[in-house]
Design an enzyme around this catalytic site. Sequence first.
Site, PDB file in Angstrom:
ATOM      1  N   THR A 278       0.947  -1.177   0.150  1.00  0.00           N
ATOM      2  CA  THR A 278      -0.101   0.304  -0.032  1.00  0.00           C
ATOM      3  C   THR A 278       0.844   1.230  -0.021  1.00  0.00           C
ATOM      4  O   THR A 278       2.160   1.137  -0.182  1.00  0.00           O
ATOM      5  CB  THR A 278      -0.777  -0.012   1.310  1.00  0.00           C
ATOM      6  OG1 THR A 278      -0.165   0.398   2.341  1.00  0.00           O
ATOM      7  CG2 THR A 278      -1.446  -1.462   1.461  1.00  0.00           C
ATOM      8  N   CYS A 279       0.287   2.399   0.100  1.00  0.00           N
ATOM      9  CA  CYS A 279       1.238   3.616   0.006  1.00  0.00           C
ATOM     10  C   CYS A 279       1.746   3.707   1.218  1.00  0.00           C
ATOM     11  O   CYS A 279       2.759   4.361   1.404  1.00  0.00           O
ATOM     12  CB  CYS A 279       0.516   4.936  -0.441  1.00  0.00           C
ATOM     13  SG  CYS A 279      -1.054   5.069   0.423  1.00  0.00           S
TER      14      CYS A 279
ATOM     15  N   MET B 100     -10.066  22.700   2.065  1.00  0.00           N
ATOM     16  CA  MET B 100     -10.698  22.178   3.312  1.00  0.00           C
ATOM     17  C   MET B 100     -12.313  22.343   2.934  1.00  0.00           C
ATOM     18  O   MET B 100     -12.701  21.506   3.183  1.00  0.00           O
ATOM     19  CB  MET B 100     -10.139  22.545   4.547  1.00  0.00           C
ATOM     20  CG  MET B 100     -10.060  21.664   5.382  1.00  0.00           C
ATOM     21  SD  MET B 100      -9.834  22.325   7.183  1.00  0.00           S
ATOM     22  CE  MET B 100      -8.045  22.450   7.234  1.00  0.00           C
TER      23      MET B 100
END
Lengths: 432, 281
Positions: free
Chosen positions: A50-51, A194
Amino acid sequence: MMNIIVVGLSHKTAPVEIRERVAFAPTDMGRPLHEMRALPAVAEGIIVSTCNRVELYAGTHAPEACVGQLKAFLAAYHGIPAEQLEEHLYDYQGEEAIRHVFRVSSSLDSMVIGEPQILGQIKTAYGYAAEHKTVGSVLNRFLHKAFSVAKRVRTETDIASNAVSVSFAAVELARKIFGSLDGKKVMLIGAGEMCELAARHFLNNGAASVMVTNRTLERAVKLAEEFQGQAVPFEEFPQRLHQVDIVLTSTGAPNFILGQEKMEEVIRQRKNKPMFLIDIAVPRDIDPKVNKIDNIYLYDVDDLQGVVQANLKERQKEAKKAEVIIDQEIGQFSRWLENRDVVPTIVALRKKFEEIRQGELRKTFSNLKDLGPKERQAIEALTAAIVNKMLHPPTSVLKQNQETASGSDYVDAVRTLFDLEIAQEEDDSELS
Amino acid sequence: MSVNILLFKITLLFYSVATVLYLVDVVRRKEKAGKTGKAARWILVGGFALHCATLLARYLEAGYTPVANLHESLSFFAWTLVGIFLLFDIRYRMTVLGAFSCPLAVILMLIGSTAPTAMKELNPALDSWWFPVHVTLAFLGNAVFTVAFVAGVMYLLQERMLKSKKFSALYYRLPSLDVLDSINYKCLSFGFPLMTMGIISGAVWANSAWGGYWRWDPKETWALITWFLYAALLHGRLTVGWRGRRAAIFAIIGFLCLLFTFLGVNLLLSDLHSFKAMEGP
């Protein structure tokens, strides 16, 4: 005895520059899996990539050799000097390896504790290995156990409840104010990553529409298109405020753009229908006094961070409960693993035959009451000799293959053929 | 010990166990009710069934609707409260509402168990069909407003936490402000007609018993004050958009008035509604 080995690196031990170099492409998992399986010490293998982590799980009869071979394989496969990789690698054996995989799949080792993706990623990795037939009975059972442990942790603790990102925290707060978000209208004042993320979360959770306003109208129009919402010129937005339930602001304005008087007027226009204002701007866009108005709830970026911090702390508390669950499960799994060893299998096999022999003897003796002690002794000896002779070949095959890769297959076969699997079945009923 | 008293005590035991389980369930930091919460609900349902039996037994023994002394009234009040809560529970499935309502029912029952339980002859002048109608309507109204009070307290707690941004474990269990506010409105729209009909049926009964609809005795006066309070809240809600905190505070004040009308007047001020007046010569 079959041992479980973990070799790998994660966000805790390696920077992203290293992690990206050792990552395996999901499109081509066959080649590395087969190469790993072909290592002399590896009996079974799985690759998780995975990363945030790259890990190799192996079943082996030669743990020490296996660790070295896996490390060398990882370096060679990606063309990185082994010495350079070494400092980032960790390796676990036996119970420690079991604990590590249980913790990883339960998301206790994740960057954000309790995040749900890692379990899916391990399931995918297991899927590749199953597809390429590099897993055998041990890793098979091991991974299924890890999945069930993760499920137990998820249902028995609150590790994954409550938001740990600012935008999700905003959605959760909105739910406590409005109940359902269905049909709620959102206004986005200004642009910011955001803010846009939060708006998207609101839409995904039922909000009806988004109104976008910006000092530059083109920017507002572009963003409105993205949300399939409506763009409003910046001068006009105060007149539209009473139409929306949730307001997200992040303008670069040096002063407050919304004050107490204005918001008191808006809430009157709304007949006190509650409003949730989220001010992500620094410096702030909305006068904090607005929070004092009845039915208006104002949160700035620090308030939301506070909620996130509290939730994170709660997750850490829950993680302690999860460790207890994992401790129990490790014990159970290691017992199963030990029982699969050759020696306990032979012992169980002998015990089984001896029980049968004793049972049959009792029956025969109770039918033939007039046998003398001599005859009895002879029959005893006869049956014991038969059992011994019959058990000799399977026992020696098991012993001969103890250290080979196919050893566990023989153990499996014997356990299945002679029905020595009672302990395991009890486990299974718990799994399902 | 007569059957109804025994049943009363078992009912109280059931309610107490349910209350404890509700409270245990609600302090956990979880969104949903756990096994304890579900057990509490079933024990409460069992308690309610027993309570029905209690009232029936007392009715058969006494020969009148058992609301003629303090013991009976408190028991009847608790019975309507639990019944109304269970109705709300069907709609809202809210363990936390139980955790706030059940203790009230237990307190009512506990006070009721200390009050004298002896049955007296009912004043023949009061023996009319209006008696059960009046008290049932009045107590159902009380029970609905009690739920409004409970929702009001929960609203104020939840609103406090959302405004101050400090969250306790209760925050996760308490429902959203919107749900609590809608309970307030629902209670008002059921409770107000019940109370109104309770007052009207009382007036009709008074007319048949004493030959006058209204005598301004303290109970009647206080009932009217309470009625005006709820009328004001209903009016405010429907026209000016009163809601949330203000409605919650109103529901709490209304409940305190109600409590005074029900208990304070009977115990502190003597009048036609006192239990003494219920007894025959």
